[in-house]
Design an enzyme around this catalytic site. Structure first.
Site, PDB file in Angstrom:
ATOM      1  N   HIS A 175      60.686 -25.668 -57.096  1.00  0.00           N
ATOM      2  CA  HIS A 175      61.158 -26.910 -56.473  1.00  0.00           C
ATOM      3  C   HIS A 175      61.981 -26.553 -55.237  1.00  0.00           C
ATOM      4  CE1 HIS A 175      63.329 -30.672 -55.971  1.00  0.00           C
ATOM      5  NE2 HIS A 175      62.478 -31.236 -56.820  1.00  0.00           N
ATOM      6  N   HIS A 235      56.861 -30.693 -51.870  1.00  0.00           N
ATOM      7  CA  HIS A 235      58.155 -30.008 -51.990  1.00  0.00           C
ATOM      8  C   HIS A 235      58.266 -29.219 -53.299  1.00  0.00           C
ATOM      9  CE1 HIS A 235      58.965 -33.432 -54.575  1.00  0.00           C
ATOM     10  NE2 HIS A 235      60.030 -32.782 -55.028  1.00  0.00           N
TER      11      HIS A 235
END
Length: 162
Positions: free
Chosen positions: A82, A67
């Protein structure tokens, strides 16, 4: 953060790593990002789930749940990309990495793919902070808040300390 100072030779131009609307970190629904505790930068409210390399560089660290990753430019600039907020809880579900820690990449190369619908349906925001990870090396960060396409040049300019 907007900064309209004089451009210097130690400025690094960062292309948009994901398509969407560039927003200030203060709009990220996570206090650590919103208050700049993770570092300076911007966020993008993505319109698709393709994350591309915003410059030529290397992968400093790929988070094992895919992620997020930290990438490094030849100037020493390190950026954290992110995808989403609290998406680590998905344990990689909805994320596909196209690179590994230590890989070199070229601008425009696909780094990550994310299923934004899956992330949203799990109840997580998809807003994607792009943070200067080694802020002690950065003097200023400049950006304008507008809609961008992945690969659009000069989305973020980081002036490195000399």
């Amino acid at each position: 953060m907007k900064w309209f100072g004089k451009k210097t030779n130690n400025a690094v131009s960062v292309a948009a790593p994901i398509s969407g609307k560039v927003v200030p970190l203060s709009e990220v629904p996570d206090e650590a990002f919103a208050q700049g505790l993770m570092g300076d930068g911007v966020a993008i409210e993505p319109s698709d789930g393709l994350v591309i390399a915003p410059f030529d560089g290397t992968v400093s660290h790929l988070i094992d749940t895919h992620h997020a990753l930290i990438i490094e430019h030849s100037s020493g600039l390190q950026l954290l990309i992110h995808v989403g907020i609290n998406t680590v809880a998905l344990n990689g579900d909805g994320f596909k990495a196209h690179v590994k820690t230590g890989n070199s990449f070229k601008a425009g190369q696909t780094l990550l793919e994310c299923d934004l619908d899956k992330i949203r349906s799990a109840g997580y925001p998809v807003v994607t902070p792009i943070i200067v990870a080694n802020e002690d090396g950065a003097e200023k960060v400049e950006s304008t808040y507008k809609t961008v396409k992945a690969g659009d040049p000069d989305t973020i300019t980081v002036v490195m300390k000399t």
